[in-house]
Design a protein around this motif. Structure first.
Motif, PDB file in Angstrom:
ATOM      1  N   ILE A  91       2.457   1.039  13.208  1.00  0.00           N
ATOM      2  CA  ILE A  91       3.433   0.153  12.568  1.00  0.00           C
ATOM      3  C   ILE A  91       4.538   1.012  11.950  1.00  0.00           C
ATOM      4  O   ILE A  91       4.276   2.141  11.509  1.00  0.00           O
ATOM      5  N   SER A  92       5.755   0.483  11.926  1.00  0.00           N
ATOM      6  CA  SER A  92       6.872   1.237  11.364  1.00  0.00           C
ATOM      7  C   SER A  92       6.962   1.002   9.857  1.00  0.00           C
ATOM      8  O   SER A  92       6.444   0.019   9.332  1.00  0.00           O
ATOM      9  N   ASP A  95       8.505  -2.344   9.091  1.00  0.00           N
ATOM     10  CA  ASP A  95       7.593  -3.481   9.234  1.00  0.00           C
ATOM     11  C   ASP A  95       6.612  -3.573   8.058  1.00  0.00           C
ATOM     12  O   ASP A  95       6.197  -4.667   7.679  1.00  0.00           O
ATOM     13  N   VAL A  96       6.239  -2.420   7.499  1.00  0.00           N
ATOM     14  CA  VAL A  96       5.368  -2.439   6.321  1.00  0.00           C
ATOM     15  C   VAL A  96       6.106  -3.081   5.149  1.00  0.00           C
ATOM     16  O   VAL A  96       5.581  -3.966   4.461  1.00  0.00           O
ATOM     17  N   MET A  99       6.483  -6.787   4.974  1.00  0.00           N
ATOM     18  CA  MET A  99       5.342  -7.574   4.490  1.00  0.00           C
ATOM     19  C   MET A  99       5.592  -8.085   3.075  1.00  0.00           C
ATOM     20  O   MET A  99       4.973  -9.058   2.645  1.00  0.00           O
ATOM     21  N   GLY A 100       6.491  -7.447   2.357  1.00  0.00           N
ATOM     22  CA  GLY A 100       6.880  -7.947   1.046  1.00  0.00           C
ATOM     23  C   GLY A 100       7.640  -9.269   1.133  1.00  0.00           C
ATOM     24  O   GLY A 100       7.864  -9.931   0.125  1.00  0.00           O
ATOM     25  N   ARG A 133      12.376   3.723  10.616  1.00  0.00           N
ATOM     26  CA  ARG A 133      11.847   3.584  11.978  1.00  0.00           C
ATOM     27  C   ARG A 133      10.575   4.411  12.200  1.00  0.00           C
ATOM     28  O   ARG A 133       9.955   4.319  13.253  1.00  0.00           O
TER      29      ARG A 133
END
Lengths: 246, 273
Positions: A91-92, A95-96, A99-100, A133
């Motif tokens: 996962i980049s 993307d983490v 999640m927020g 990225r």
């Protein structure tokens, strides 16, 4: 108008037969910047997790934004003490942090441009914009910590809870983080947990000492007597002026 | 050498393998990153209980396996949440309990269970046409669910606690993931059999993970690896059977090929560091 955003009344938490938190009364008004200090095993993380509804108290009541903690989910940003994920997860960084934004986007809908912008902005604020990225496994420990902070910032929540956020940061990054938190404290309520007495009590508006019980709750910083009662020995702090008084 | 591909029954088997590889690549990727391969291993063996019950009740064994495996998956999902410390024991219990139920009810069924072995070891070469449609339907379901819930499924696989704090319906999403796993297992049983399903579910995904830095890439790559393994394994079994004059089963060849690729991939990855 003062509104209590977090309210704990006579809260006790037991793990098995061990009392982890006893009889905690804590009120956090809107706009507060509260530091919770205490030794290892004092129950600091459990206190934050109780506010988040991840730990259920055995006695007492917890209200967050006037609701039960589980009902206030998605309205609180959280930085856990340890990154609770597998570093090799494909996962980049972006993307983490996205999640927020999960609480804003209902099921069956995708993240959109504004979510990505908010996530990138949050990364910029912790100087991680250029790493967006990257795969998370290719970051250093301090960088992962900053990504966790960015993820909590991306929530753009009224309340921000941080559990030992400076633990794996170098002094400069920790200094920058406190600058950022001071800026955020203008518009949000912040609760910060740390075992590092010196730096934190310098930056927050109010300090409480926790060692299973709340030993001290004052708007006048960490007074040496309370610290001694919390830690069981004398602790030295730096004297400073407090910009915030009741 | 490649005349195998001219036989209609072989073409059908290859197609079954390719269709299975899609579900396998997508769901297997979640199984690997969410680390539920022991749950999946338990489920695939528990499926045999459903096969046995199917024989006993006179319904198609695959239908029995589908319902039984889904129920076991849901039960494990609840156990995962409520009694995490005992989960390991519970998986073993379900693993052996399912097999025991299966063996018992097959024995209690009057007459002979004609293709019992095909459930244990797979029989993709003799795959009936309706199974192709079934696999296609499963692929559509899996693709739809993954497309609709991608962000939530990725979030719960990555960081369950933060997902909970963000208000994601974590328990429900986990049950969805287990349901997908159970259905995929049932379809894969036809390809390699109950005893080898867990390898087909996890090994292509594990290989894919070594070369992916995004979950979506991993899913695509795992599907490709699964497709290569099933096709090559089938072809190998055809060629070997012809040359050796004995019937060489395709299931073990598919799995051994996957394991060989996994070994090579791990070495390559290690050298590239």
């Amino acid at each position: 108008m003062t509104i209590q955003v977090i309210q704990l009344e006579r809260v006790s938490v037991k793990f098995g037969l061990t009392n982890v938190l006893e009889d905690i009364d804590l009120v956090v008004p809107r706009g507060d910047f509260l530091g919770i200090i205490g030794p290892n095993g004092a129950g600091k993380s459990v206190l934050l997790r109780t506010i988040l509804g991840l730990v259920h108290p055995d006695a007492g009541s917890v209200r967050v934004l006037g609701q039960a903690p589980s009902a206030a989910r998605g309205r609180v940003g959280y930085v856990p003490q340890l990154a609770g994920f597998d570093r090799s997860f494909p996962i980049s960084v972006l993307d983490v942090v996205l999640m927020g934004r999960l609480s804003r986007i209902p099921l069956l809908r995708r993240f959109s441009g504004p979510d990505r912008e908010a996530a990138l902005h949050a990364l910029d604020r912790v100087n991680m914009g250029e790493r967006a990225r990257r795969q998370v496994g290719k970051l250093s420990g301090g960088e992962v910590q900053r990504v966790m902070i960015a993820r909590a910032l991306a929530v753009e929540a009224e309340i921000l809870l941080l559990d030992e956020p400076t633990a794996s940061l170098d002094p400069q990054a920790a200094h920058d983080l406190y600058d950022l938190l001071e800026e955020l404290a203008e518009s949000a309520t912040i609760v910060l947990v740390s075992h590092d007495v010196g730096v934190m009590s310098d930056r927050v508006r109010r300090v409480v000492c926790l060692n299973r019980r709340l030993v001290h709750d004052s708007a006048h910083g960490a007074d040496p007597d309370a610290l001694q009662r919390t830690y069981g020995h004398r602790v030295s702090t730096v004297e400073h002026d407090h910009p915030f008084h009741d | 050498m490649f005349d195998a591909f001219q036989h209609p029954f072989f073409q059908r088997a290859v197609l079954a393998g390719l269709l299975a590889a899609v579900a396998c690549g997508l769901v297997g990727s979640y199984v690997v990153v969410k680390r539920i391969s022991s749950i999946s291993g338990g489920l695939s063996h528990a499926a045999f209980g459903g096969v046995g019950l199917g024989y006993f009740l006179g319904i198609p064994p695959m239908a029995g396996a589908t319902v039984f495996t889904l129920l076991c998956g849901m039960a494990l999902g609840v156990a995962y949440r409520r009694m995490e410390s005992k989960l390991d024991t519970l998986i073993s219990t379900m693993w052996a309990g399912g097999m025991a139920i299966g063996i018992l009810f097959v024995a209690l069924t009057p007459g002979f269970a004609p293709d019992l072995m095909s459930y244990l070891f797979g029989s993709i070469l003799l795959v009936p046409e309706h199974h192709l449609w079934l696999t296609l339907a499963l692929d559509v379901v899996v693709l739809l669910v993954v497309a609709l819930f991608f962000k939530e499924l990725q979030a719960i696989a990555f960081d369950e606690e933060f997902s909970l704090v963000m208000g994601v319906p974590v328990p429900a999403m986990f049950q969805v993931l287990l349901a997908l796993t159970a259905l995929t297992i049932v379809v894969l049983i036809r390809v390699v059999g109950i005893l080898l399903v867990i390898a087909l579910l996890t090994v292509p995904a594990a290989i894919a993970r070594q070369w992916s830095d995004r979950l979506l890439t991993m899913m695509g790559l795992a599907t490709a690896v699964g497709a290569v393994c099933t096709t090559a394994g089938l072809w190998g079994s055809f060629v070997l059977s012809e040359t050796l004059g004995v019937s060489v089963p395709s299931g073990p060849l598919i799995i051994l090929l996957a394991l060989l690729l996994y070994g090579m991939s791990t070495l390559l990855r290690w050298r590239h560091r």
